[in-house]
Design a protein around this motif. Structure first.
Motif, PDB file in Angstrom:
ATOM      1  N   GLN A 428      -9.959  19.393  10.984  1.00  0.00           N
ATOM      2  CA  GLN A 428     -10.344  17.909   9.759  1.00  0.00           C
ATOM      3  C   GLN A 428      -9.371  16.693   9.927  1.00  0.00           C
ATOM      4  N   SER A 429     -10.151  15.663   9.881  1.00  0.00           N
ATOM      5  CA  SER A 429      -9.613  14.985   8.474  1.00  0.00           C
ATOM      6  C   SER A 429      -9.000  15.131   6.938  1.00  0.00           C
ATOM      7  N   GLN A 430      -7.953  14.621   7.131  1.00  0.00           N
ATOM      8  CA  GLN A 430      -7.896  14.803   5.255  1.00  0.00           C
ATOM      9  C   GLN A 430      -7.350  13.688   4.356  1.00  0.00           C
ATOM     10  N   VAL A 431      -7.527  13.575   3.112  1.00  0.00           N
ATOM     11  CA  VAL A 431      -7.758  12.421   2.579  1.00  0.00           C
ATOM     12  C   VAL A 431      -6.887  12.650   1.219  1.00  0.00           C
ATOM     13  N   ALA A 432      -5.224  12.832   0.806  1.00  0.00           N
ATOM     14  CA  ALA A 432      -4.581  12.661   0.034  1.00  0.00           C
ATOM     15  C   ALA A 432      -4.335  11.578  -1.439  1.00  0.00           C
ATOM     16  N   LEU A 450       1.702   5.800  -7.931  1.00  0.00           N
ATOM     17  CA  LEU A 450      -0.284   6.597  -6.703  1.00  0.00           C
ATOM     18  C   LEU A 450       0.187   6.130  -4.995  1.00  0.00           C
ATOM     19  N   PHE A 451      -0.124   7.116  -4.873  1.00  0.00           N
ATOM     20  CA  PHE A 451      -0.280   7.489  -3.291  1.00  0.00           C
ATOM     21  C   PHE A 451      -1.185   7.973  -3.220  1.00  0.00           C
ATOM     22  N   VAL A 452      -1.777   7.259  -1.391  1.00  0.00           N
ATOM     23  CA  VAL A 452      -3.468   7.749  -1.074  1.00  0.00           C
ATOM     24  C   VAL A 452      -2.269   8.084   0.429  1.00  0.00           C
ATOM     25  N   GLY A 453      -2.947   9.498   0.873  1.00  0.00           N
ATOM     26  CA  GLY A 453      -2.898   9.189   2.147  1.00  0.00           C
ATOM     27  C   GLY A 453      -4.116   9.960   3.226  1.00  0.00           C
ATOM     28  N   VAL A 468       0.158   4.753   1.539  1.00  0.00           N
ATOM     29  CA  VAL A 468       0.274   3.462   1.444  1.00  0.00           C
ATOM     30  C   VAL A 468       1.060   4.615  -0.544  1.00  0.00           C
ATOM     31  N   ASN A 469       2.652   4.092  -0.648  1.00  0.00           N
ATOM     32  CA  ASN A 469       3.179   4.763  -1.718  1.00  0.00           C
ATOM     33  C   ASN A 469       3.208   3.365  -3.080  1.00  0.00           C
ATOM     34  N   PHE A 470       2.778   3.723  -4.264  1.00  0.00           N
ATOM     35  CA  PHE A 470       2.919   2.437  -5.192  1.00  0.00           C
ATOM     36  C   PHE A 470       3.441   2.560  -6.581  1.00  0.00           C
ATOM     37  N   ILE A 471       4.536   2.348  -6.710  1.00  0.00           N
ATOM     38  CA  ILE A 471       4.885   2.648  -8.150  1.00  0.00           C
ATOM     39  C   ILE A 471       4.946   0.976  -9.038  1.00  0.00           C
ATOM     40  N   SER A 472       4.707   0.930 -10.119  1.00  0.00           N
ATOM     41  CA  SER A 472       4.035  -0.314 -10.643  1.00  0.00           C
ATOM     42  C   SER A 472       5.094   0.331 -12.215  1.00  0.00           C
ATOM     43  N   PHE A 473       6.079  -1.062 -11.750  1.00  0.00           N
ATOM     44  CA  PHE A 473       6.719  -1.234 -12.957  1.00  0.00           C
ATOM     45  C   PHE A 473       6.272  -1.659 -14.507  1.00  0.00           C
ATOM     46  N   GLN A 486       8.733 -20.236 -25.893  1.00  0.00           N
ATOM     47  CA  GLN A 486       7.966 -20.059 -24.724  1.00  0.00           C
ATOM     48  C   GLN A 486       7.965 -18.605 -24.487  1.00  0.00           C
ATOM     49  N   LEU A 487       6.508 -17.984 -24.164  1.00  0.00           N
ATOM     50  CA  LEU A 487       6.846 -17.397 -23.576  1.00  0.00           C
ATOM     51  C   LEU A 487       5.949 -16.407 -22.017  1.00  0.00           C
ATOM     52  N   ALA A 488       6.772 -16.228 -21.054  1.00  0.00           N
ATOM     53  CA  ALA A 488       5.866 -15.813 -19.883  1.00  0.00           C
ATOM     54  C   ALA A 488       5.994 -14.881 -19.388  1.00  0.00           C
ATOM     55  N   THR A 489       4.575 -13.988 -19.230  1.00  0.00           N
ATOM     56  CA  THR A 489       5.038 -12.613 -17.765  1.00  0.00           C
ATOM     57  C   THR A 489       5.507 -12.518 -16.926  1.00  0.00           C
ATOM     58  N   PHE A 490       5.171 -11.052 -15.983  1.00  0.00           N
ATOM     59  CA  PHE A 490       4.963 -10.924 -14.620  1.00  0.00           C
ATOM     60  C   PHE A 490       5.132  -9.512 -14.974  1.00  0.00           C
ATOM     61  N   ASN A 491       4.878  -9.353 -13.386  1.00  0.00           N
ATOM     62  CA  ASN A 491       4.966  -7.721 -13.015  1.00  0.00           C
ATOM     63  C   ASN A 491       5.086  -6.815 -12.212  1.00  0.00           C
ATOM     64  N   SER A 492       5.611  -5.886 -11.889  1.00  0.00           N
ATOM     65  CA  SER A 492       7.115  -5.692 -11.540  1.00  0.00           C
ATOM     66  C   SER A 492       6.684  -4.722 -10.179  1.00  0.00           C
ATOM     67  N   SER A 493       7.120  -4.440  -9.541  1.00  0.00           N
ATOM     68  CA  SER A 493       6.016  -3.409  -8.515  1.00  0.00           C
ATOM     69  C   SER A 493       6.960  -2.958  -6.955  1.00  0.00           C
ATOM     70  N   GLU A 494       6.625  -2.010  -6.621  1.00  0.00           N
ATOM     71  CA  GLU A 494       7.365  -1.791  -5.406  1.00  0.00           C
ATOM     72  C   GLU A 494       5.873  -1.174  -4.544  1.00  0.00           C
ATOM     73  N   THR A 495       5.997  -1.176  -3.091  1.00  0.00           N
ATOM     74  CA  THR A 495       4.936  -0.858  -2.446  1.00  0.00           C
ATOM     75  C   THR A 495       5.782  -0.453  -0.702  1.00  0.00           C
ATOM     76  N   VAL A 496       5.201   0.624  -0.584  1.00  0.00           N
ATOM     77  CA  VAL A 496       5.811   1.166   0.675  1.00  0.00           C
ATOM     78  C   VAL A 496       4.698   1.493   2.021  1.00  0.00           C
ATOM     79  N   VAL A 497       4.172   0.873   3.044  1.00  0.00           N
ATOM     80  CA  VAL A 497       2.684   1.617   3.599  1.00  0.00           C
ATOM     81  C   VAL A 497       3.260   2.254   5.056  1.00  0.00           C
ATOM     82  N   GLY A 498       3.100   3.205   5.653  1.00  0.00           N
ATOM     83  CA  GLY A 498       3.146   3.890   6.326  1.00  0.00           C
ATOM     84  C   GLY A 498       2.561   4.208   7.785  1.00  0.00           C
ATOM     85  N   LEU A 499       3.398   4.415   8.578  1.00  0.00           N
ATOM     86  CA  LEU A 499       2.331   4.880   9.606  1.00  0.00           C
ATOM     87  C   LEU A 499       3.063   5.959  10.122  1.00  0.00           C
TER      88      LEU A 499
END
Length: 724
Positions: A428-432, A450-453, A468-473, A486-499
């Motif tokens: 069967q197909s699997q989703v993790a 987060l991870f989805v496979g 997809v393997n993802f980290i939000s910093f 004067q303040l500024a904001t930004f989001n940091s992250s890394e995304t890995v997409v695999g086949l």
């Protein structure tokens, strides 16, 4: 301190020691594996194998696979099944043997029925229900008492459940079996009579029906058709009626009900294939016809008959098949083969058992294009037996080439062979799914992983995967150096997409590949009045997995070289960093595997192998992969060869884990992680619940066991696995 800077300072405590970029490439996933000390290189048997070892995609349950489910050469004579769909359910299989029957509950084979003692129920009460009568109740109760190890009445009082062997009722060779879905009852035909099992007890029809040798059983609504060596019988409303006295022979070999045409097809030894249109009322008469050699069948002694999903009739003969397309018969001969059995799958494929393996045949008319063609042509029949043929034997999966009887059940094919009961599992197909909040001591809700496979099988070619393997910093707020208000904001992250892809090299060895593409965004240049700290690149993993190592069943070995790829840079090309090239090795062994209990032990070792030359430049993977072992970071002048080996080994991470599964339903897990360089000693504990063959839920937690700071202490991991 900005979140991203605080997190980067803690990176060495998470995954690796040498300076490397893109942490997400090395972030482990799956609460099941993480509950076993983050071990999974050799286990690699669910969709999380996409991270741990893509070679796991080469084997079941991720790939189509043959397995010897129950050994016992030439002992198994008939099959029946209960096809159960949905959550909290599992398919069940019954196998007839030369001296009784067995039951497969979806996890293990059993030779007895387990009955809980509820209320004031005693052993004698459940035995009475099992037997369906009072005959020999006392003596059989004594047999059951001994079977349960109760030597005295005091021992019997301590029993909370009673196991009753099926052999008390079914002692002879089983010749035919049928599970009737309408009534949820199992019919068993033997050499000496007919029996019915309702899940709690048996009914013996010897007094009503006699001691006929049962040869075949089929049902038509509320009517049960019974073939014997002395005629055809119908059972309805508690009464037996002999039918087919007009047939030229009373030795019935097989029966099959054709629901579309409301006809019964009957194999008659020495006479051919009879066709019955049953009478509707007692005033009517049965309408019989018979197909002989003149009509095109192969011979006059059919062994078995099956009706496929398109309504075509298939009859088994010693030298091949007779195929009735509802207008005429045609023959399919198997040269130098002796055909034994047949079954039809839900997909419309015909499976044929022979003395030289099993053949799979998907008729053209059963394919989507074939059905469309037939509809457009508006034909009442199909053409000749054109379609796709496949042959399975000891060279590509089977344990024995001699195949006797067959049963199709959902995605599985069950066979009685010269080695025992074998199963072809169509994967069967699997989703993790996976989620964890990182570094709970920081109390930052937007710092998470987060991870989805997804895996899907490609038939005999292996299995593909996507993840997809993802980290939000998290979000970081910074102030302008010129204007602090004067303040500024930004989001940091890394995304890995695999086949991913995995395929078998042979029966026990598999090869797997990951092709990964990643995007790392650590800071926003617009917010910091500097260039963006981002990078985009790729990496490749190569893995192997071996099973039954050294001939030991249940012993597995895995090895992976992960993150093969070029150096990356974020802002300045002259200041590049290597990605974490890593060796992973693993062993896994099923220490205990018996009904209701399975205990698996895992051991992994991983080491980041980044080697830099005298100028501080990271070398290519084909150099680093071996040279880093001989030049550890902590090496000192004058170290002996043993010291060098010891320090090199200590730069790696050791993962140990165990998983205990009860009744295929609940899993308890524990593990230990030791990382000397990263200063981690962690105990992992986990729990899994298998709600059905479709859904599994897992949770794991980290407990710090050393006298270190334990920045991951109490960290929880959650995951789910869905099969479809």
């Amino acid at each position: 301190m900005p979140k991203i800077l605080l997190f980067l300072l803690l990176l060495p405590t998470l995954v690796f020691s040498r300076a490397a970029a893109v942490i997400t490439l090395e972030m482990p996933v799956g609460a099941r594996q993480l509950g076993m000390g983050e071990s999974g290189v050799a286990l690699a048997d669910d969709a999380n194998a996409l991270y741990y070892n893509p070679a796991g995609l080469a084997f079941g349950p991720l790939a189509n696979e043959w397995e010897l489910s129950k050994s016992g050469a030439n002992n198994y004579t008939a099959f029946a099944a209960r096809n159960r769909r949905g959550f909290l359910t599992r398919n069940e299989v019954w196998a007839g043997t030369v001296n009784g029957m067995l039951h497969f509950d979806g996890q293990v084979w059993r030779e007895d029925l387990t009955v809980p003692l509820e209320g004031n129920a005693k052993l004698r009460d459940v035995v009475r229900t099992f037997l369906g009568s009072e005959i020999s109740l006392d003596s059989i109760s004594g047999v059951v008492r001994n079977y349960n190890g109760a030597k005295t009445l005091g021992d019997e009082e301590l029993l909370v459940e009673v196991k009753i062997p099926f052999s008390i009722m079914i002692k002879d060779t089983v010749t035919a079996m049928l599970y009737e879905m309408r009534t949820e009852k199992l019919w068993i035909g033997t050499t000496k009579g007919l029996f019915r099992f309702d899940g709690k007890g048996f009914k013996d029809f010897t007094s009503e029906f006699g001691t006929h040798r049962i040869t075949a059983v089929a049902n038509q609504g509320a009517t049960l058709w019974i073939g014997t060596d002395n005629g055809l019988f119908a059972y309805r409303n508690g009464a037996f009626e002999k039918r087919g006295s007009v047939l030229p022979s009373q030795k019935i070999t097989s029966v099959a009900w054709h629901e579309m045409r409301k006809e019964l097809y009957v194999g008659v030894e020495g006479a051919g294939i009879a066709r019955l249109t049953p009478k509707q009322t007692d005033k009517d008469k049965d309408i019989w016809g018979i197909f002989t050699l003149q009509d095109g069948i192969m011979d006059l002694s059919p062994k078995a008959i099956a009706i496929d999903s398109s309504g075509h009739v298939w009859a088994v003969h010693k030298e091949g098949l007779s195929h009735f397309n509802l207008r005429r018969w045609e023959q399919i001969r198997f040269e130098n083969n002796e055909v034994h059995g047949i079954t039809v799958s839900e997909s419309g494929a015909i499976w044929i058992g022979t003395n030289k393996g099993v053949w799979s045949y998907l008729p053209e008319y059963a394919t989507p294009s074939g059905r469309k063609s037939e509809t457009e042509l508006n034909r009442g029949e199909t053409g000749s037996a054109q379609g796709e043929w496949n042959h399975y034997h000891t060279g590509n999966g089977l344990s024995s080439n001699t195949v006797w009887c067959l049963l199709s059940l959902g995605n599985d094919l069950w066979l009685s062979t010269g080695a025992g009961v074998e199963r072809y599992h169509a994967a069967q197909s699997q989703v993790a799914f996976f989620y964890e909040q990182l570094l709970p001591v920081l109390n930052l809700p937007d710092l998470y992983h987060l991870f989805v496979g997804l895996t899907w099988p490609l038939g005999d070619w292996g299995t593909w995967g996507l993840f997809v393997n993802f980290i939000s910093f998290g979000e970081t707020t910074v102030s302008n150096e010129i204007n602090p208000d004067q303040l500024a904001t930004f989001n940091s992250s890394e995304t890995v997409v695999g086949l991913s892809y995995g395929t078998k090299l042979n029966k026990n060895w598999g090869l797997g590949l990951n092709f990964k593409f990643f995007y790392s965004a650590l800071s926003s240049g617009a917010a910091l009045n500097e260039p963006d700290a981002t990078t985009v690149s790729y990496a490749i993993d190569v893995g192997v997995l071996g099973r039954n190592l050294f001939g030991v069943n249940g012993l597995r070995f895995g090895a992976v070289l992960a993150n093969i790829g070029p150096n990356v840079y974020y802002v300045d090309k002259s200041n590049d960093d290597p990605i974490p090239l890593t060796w992973r090795f693993g062993l896994s062994y099923d220490l205990l595997k018996i009904p209701d209990h399975r205990l698996t032990l895992n051991a992994d070792y991983s080491k980041t192998v980044i080697y830099e030359n005298s100028r501080g430049e990271a070398q290519p993977f084909y150099v680093s992969a071996w040279k880093a072992w001989f030049y550890p970071e902590t090496e000192e002048e004058g170290d002996s060869g043993f010291d060098t080996f010891r320090k090199s080994f200590q730069e790696g991470i050791i993962n140990l884990g165990a998983e205990y599964v009860y009744a295929g339903t609940v899993a308890l897990r524990a593990g230990y992680l030791h990382d000397k360089v990263g200063k981690r000693q962690e105990l992992d504990i986990g729990l899994g619940v298998m709600l059905s063959d479709m859904l599994q839920l897992d949770i794991a937690s980290i407990q710090n066991v050393g006298n270190l700071e334990g920045v991951r202490d109490g960290q929880l991991r959650f995951s789910g696995l869905f099969r479809f």
